[in-house]
Design an enzyme around this catalytic site. Structure first.
Site, PDB file in Angstrom:
ATOM      1  N   GLU A 293       0.818  -1.203   0.105  1.00 26.77           N
ATOM      2  CA  GLU A 293      -0.027   0.076  -0.086  1.00 26.77           C
ATOM      3  C   GLU A 293       0.910   1.217   0.035  1.00 26.77           C
ATOM      4  O   GLU A 293       0.612   2.269   0.939  1.00 26.77           O
ATOM      5  CB  GLU A 293      -1.023   0.069   1.086  1.00 26.77           C
ATOM      6  CG  GLU A 293      -1.819  -1.188   1.037  1.00 26.77           C
ATOM      7  CD  GLU A 293      -2.939  -1.450   2.226  1.00 26.77           C
ATOM      8  OE1 GLU A 293      -2.754  -0.779   3.310  1.00 26.77           O
ATOM      9  OE2 GLU A 293      -4.174  -1.930   2.103  1.00 26.77           O
ATOM     10  N   ARG A 326       5.725  -7.974   7.840  1.00 25.59           N
ATOM     11  CA  ARG A 326       4.364  -8.228   7.701  1.00 25.59           C
ATOM     12  C   ARG A 326       4.257  -8.566   6.142  1.00 25.59           C
ATOM     13  O   ARG A 326       4.864  -8.138   5.382  1.00 25.59           O
ATOM     14  CB  ARG A 326       3.204  -6.976   7.712  1.00 25.59           C
ATOM     15  CG  ARG A 326       3.302  -6.402   9.157  1.00 25.59           C
ATOM     16  CD  ARG A 326       2.616  -5.297   9.342  1.00 25.59           C
ATOM     17  NE  ARG A 326       1.154  -5.444   9.439  1.00 25.59           N
ATOM     18  CZ  ARG A 326       0.425  -4.900   8.684  1.00 25.59           C
ATOM     19  NH1 ARG A 326       0.620  -4.198   7.770  1.00 25.59           N
ATOM     20  NH2 ARG A 326      -0.847  -5.058   8.687  1.00 25.59           N
ATOM     21  N   ASP A 372      -8.365  -9.170   4.021  1.00 24.48           N
ATOM     22  CA  ASP A 372      -8.087  -7.992   4.925  1.00 24.48           C
ATOM     23  C   ASP A 372      -9.206  -8.156   5.962  1.00 24.48           C
ATOM     24  O   ASP A 372      -9.987  -7.333   5.834  1.00 24.48           O
ATOM     25  CB  ASP A 372      -7.895  -6.802   4.166  1.00 24.48           C
ATOM     26  CG  ASP A 372      -7.404  -5.604   5.021  1.00 24.48           C
ATOM     27  OD1 ASP A 372      -7.153  -5.860   6.009  1.00 24.48           O
ATOM     28  OD2 ASP A 372      -7.525  -4.763   4.571  1.00 24.48           O
ATOM     29  N   GLU A 400     -12.487  -2.618  11.986  1.00 23.92           N
ATOM     30  CA  GLU A 400     -12.511  -1.873  11.111  1.00 23.92           C
ATOM     31  C   GLU A 400     -13.621  -2.409  10.010  1.00 23.92           C
ATOM     32  O   GLU A 400     -14.570  -1.383   9.522  1.00 23.92           O
ATOM     33  CB  GLU A 400     -11.209  -2.026  10.188  1.00 23.92           C
ATOM     34  CG  GLU A 400     -11.330  -1.383   8.719  1.00 23.92           C
ATOM     35  CD  GLU A 400      -9.817  -1.485   8.069  1.00 23.92           C
ATOM     36  OE1 GLU A 400      -9.075  -2.119   8.587  1.00 23.92           O
ATOM     37  OE2 GLU A 400      -9.686  -0.890   7.000  1.00 23.92           O
TER      38      GLU A 400
HETATM   39  C1  GCU Z   1      -5.865  -2.244   5.568  1.00 24.32           C
HETATM   40  C2  GCU Z   1      -6.450  -1.208   6.383  1.00 24.32           C
HETATM   41  C3  GCU Z   1      -5.300  -0.113   6.158  1.00 24.32           C
HETATM   42  C4  GCU Z   1      -4.005  -0.760   7.063  1.00 24.32           C
HETATM   43  C5  GCU Z   1      -3.716  -1.999   6.142  1.00 24.32           C
HETATM   44  C6  GCU Z   1      -2.481  -2.861   6.889  1.00 24.32           C
HETATM   45  O1  GCU Z   1      -5.914  -2.222   4.481  1.00 24.32           O
HETATM   46  O2  GCU Z   1      -7.519  -0.539   5.722  1.00 24.32           O
HETATM   47  O3  GCU Z   1      -5.645   0.931   7.257  1.00 24.32           O
HETATM   48  O4  GCU Z   1      -2.949   0.140   6.839  1.00 24.32           O
HETATM   49  O5  GCU Z   1      -4.876  -2.754   6.270  1.00 24.32           O
HETATM   50  O6  GCU Z   1      -2.890  -3.659   7.404  1.00 24.32           O
HETATM   51  O7  GCU Z   1      -1.262  -2.341   6.429  1.00 24.32           O
END
Ligand code: GCU
Length: 686
Positions: A293, A326, A372, A400
């Site tokens: 991400e 991770r 997720d 979440e």
């Molecule tokens: C999910 C979540 C994010 C978080 C990500 C992660 O996608 O929406 O806010 O950063 O998980 O676990 O890194």
């Protein structure tokens, strides 16, 4: 304001029944601590606080081991003082965090020994003793040996230094505001007490997404404050970790690369580690979200994740630190037109080939499911697939995708299902719990981590009932054999006391909450269908044409993601047999995961006997009715529980009802319009 909710499950409500007070009081006039340590001091202060409140009498403290009646705190080291009763072999029965609680009664002498191999064990024993008293359990014949099943029992804070919390639903951070540490060390200490009372022994204190200011947590700007936090947690047996920015060597202005194979980068991390350990000699290590991400990582330099993690591991190794790396790595810029890429496959595809290539102080942290933290997902096929690499499982206590601490969702049953799942990695009985406790493959490091659900709200968790998730997380990972009900009952009694109607109602509410939430949200394991960004409330096509790889593929004929190897993405192949075949086949694939694995017509008949479309209608109508019932049940408790908690929960149940109604109507209408198939029961569909 309610004092009750602030203390969560550590309220130590005054015991009313004289008989219990009398039984407990026999042991509780004196607490003996012959040899002191910061952790024993925590145990002592907790016992003094707890016993005073439970029994209405403050015990005195003595260093003199010769007492006729007392609570005695001792570790293997000072056990020789009690040689006549404690034989050193007793410590062979406990591991580093384990403990023994033993009552010895003869004539007028009543002693309770709280024994740990180390002082951490003594602290856990103290919390256990207080819990037993709060539950009003007998002590006279107590003879307990407890060992935590998991080595790492970790909490991940997703706190940012501007005070916000990523996916936080309980106010702001208790650690930071305005890009500084707040300095409310008392609140942090209270958090340490809560965590330690359920056996948590590790914490990372900043968001896995490490932005500009947080990158500096590993510099002299902030290390003195990190050290203060670490001091507080250390006294409760909890090790402090930081999430780091993989591009730190660049971002902190020292180098122009973060390439893990570059000797300057390696030297930079070594020096950095030395600096950190000069402030915090028992620093736990780094949590790393890399190449995920939009976070930087080794891919920028054409290096793999083993190379990426190992450079950090080398730097931490001399100090006993670990890298928690991770595995949430996937393409978050997917073209929705691209049907060959399947996000669910990504973690396995990236990491499985690297098995055995990580240094021994690297631990991979794998989310429980391949996507997720959805309300329903299969177990990640990475569990068991890497027999030569330390693994930690990651859960999300923060809700979440499960109602954001507005909607009630007790998650212990979900985590339990995951831990009990048989991977068949080494034949039958290769459950996830045996992988993450390190026993199946003899991992050096392993355990469980989870995203915290707390903030600076007075009751910590927004919805007071969401405290049960934090409590339950700790208790379950200490002992995965506990049932969800047992854990819930403990929490309820500690929080609300012993009124039978309160116990029964809240237990029913908690135990039914996950299935209810599942009923009114995305059906049959398909996931998402939520509002993009903040992830609350229904939006069926919210992520359908987006870059995130989270699709349901509903059209006029059917719905679901074909992940079979025969005709779909081949994801089912990532499981060991017989799981692969079990999910591959429509005959055996369980209903609740059907749309995760298969694309089927709306008229497909489930094992339940219903068609998919009728299941969608029925569960969504039922979900709303069930929330109405939750609210009605809870309303009956007016006057029986603390008023502030009552109003806090009631207000959320009202919002949950609105949310469930919105979900029902949008989902039902959407699928009625897509399929054109009438509800057999002719209920109102808009
Ligand atoms: C999910 C979540 C994010 C978080 C990500 C992660 O996608 O929406 O806010 O950063 O998980 O676990 O890194």
């Amino acid at each position: 304001r309610s004092n009750v909710s602030y203390h969560c499950w550590l309220q130590y409500r005054k015991i009313e029944e004289e008989a219990w007070i009398e039984q407990y009081q026999k042991y509780c006039h004196i607490i003996v601590v012959a040899e002191d340590s910061p952790i024993k001091t925590s145990a002592l202060s907790e016992l003094q606080k707890g016993l005073t409140s439970l029994l209405g009498h403050t015990p005195s403290v003595s260093t003199n081991p010769q007492q006729s009646s007392a609570i005695i705190l001792a570790t293997a080291e000072d056990a020789h003082l009690y040689e006549d009763v404690i034989h050193p072999v007793v410590f062979e029965q406990v591991n580093d965090d384990g403990y023994i609680i033993k009552a010895i009664n003869d004539n007028s002498c009543n002693k309770l020994y709280l024994l740990g191999k180390q002082d951490k064990g003594v602290l856990y024993a103290a919390f256990h003793l207080l819990r037993k008293m709060a539950q009003q359990e007998e002590l006279q014949s107590v003879d307990i040996i407890e060992n935590p099943r998991n080595q790492f029992r970790m909490i991940n804070q997703w706190d940012n230094m501007n005070g916000t919390i990523e996916r936080g639903y309980s106010g702001n951070s208790i650690f930071y505001a305005d890009n500084q540490f707040i300095g409310d060390w008392e609140r942090i200490k209270d958090y340490a007490r809560l965590l330690s009372s359920v056996g948590i022994n590790a914490i990372s204190i900043n968001n896995v997404n490490v932005f500009k200011v947080e990158t500096k947590l590993i510099t002299e700007d902030f290390l003195p404050d990190v050290a203060k936090v670490a001091d507080i947690f250390r006294a409760y047996g909890i090790k402090t970790f930081l999430s780091i920015n993989y591009a730190s060597p660049i971002e902190l202005g020292d180098l122009d690369t973060a390439d893990p194979l570059n000797p300057d980068v390696e030297a930079w991390w070594k020096e950095k580690a030395e600096e950190i350990y000069s402030y915090i000699p028992d620093f736990g290590g780094f949590v790393v979200k890399a190449d995920s991400e939009h976070r930087p990582g080794p891919f920028s330099y054409n290096r793999d994740h083993a190379e990426g993690a190992n450079v950090l591991a080398k730097a931490l190794q001399p100090f006993g630190g670990v890298v928690i790396w991770r595995c949430f790595v996937y393409n978050c810029l997917q073209d929705w037109r691209d049907r060959s890429t399947d996000r669910a496959k990504a973690a396995y595809d990236h990491f499985k080939p690297l098995d055995g290539k990580f240094l021994e102080n690297v631990i991979l942290q794998v989310k429980n499911g391949p996507m997720d933290f959805q309300v329903r997902e299969p177990v990640s096929p990475l569990f068991g697939a890497m027999s030569e690499t330390n693994q930690i499982i990651e859960f999300q206590v923060a809700q979440e995708y499960t109602g954001q601490q507005i909607d009630l969702c007790y998650l212990v049953p979900q985590w339990k299902e995951v831990l009990d799942f048989d991977t068949f990695a080494d034949g039958k009985n290769s459950e996830v719990k045996k992988i993450v406790d390190g026993s199946l493959f003899q991992f050096k490091y392993s355990g469980v981590a989870a995203v915290s659900n707390i903030g600076n709200d007075q009751n910590w968790t927004g919805n007071t009932l969401a405290q049960a998730n934090l409590y339950g997380y700790g208790r379950l990972i200490w002992n995965p054999e506990l049932t969800s009900e047992e854990i819930a009952e403990e929490w309820i009694t500690a929080t609300f006391g012993h009124k039978p109607n309160v116990k029964e109602t809240i237990l029913n509410m908690l135990m039914s909450s996950w299935p209810i939430y599942e009923n009114y949200t995305a059906p049959l394991g398909v996931g998402w269908m939520i509002n993009p960004g903040h992830h609350y409330g229904p939006n069926i096509d919210g992520y359908e044409y987006s870059v995130w790889g989270t699709y349901h593929y509903a059209d006029r004929d059917g719905i679901g993601v074909d992940r079979t190897s025969a005709t779909g993405t081949g994801y089912t192949n990532q499981y060991f047999p017989p799981n692969s075949a079990f999910y591959e086949s429509l005959e055996t694939c369980p209903d609740e995961l059907l749309l995760f694995f298969h694309h089927v017509p709306y008229t497909h008949r489930l094992h339940s006997g219903k068609t998919v479309i009728q299941h969608i209608y029925d569960t969504h109508f039922a979900g709303v009715e069930q929330v109405e019932k939750l609210k009605a049940m809870f309303s009956e408790l007016d006057g029986d529980i603390d008023q502030a908690i009552y109003h806090n929960v009631l207000e959320r149940l009202e919002r949950q009802l609105k949310n469930a109604t919105e979900w029902r109507d949008k989902i039902n209408t959407y699928f009625f319009r897509k399929s054109g198939i009438e509800d057999e029961k002719h209920r109102k569909i808009y």
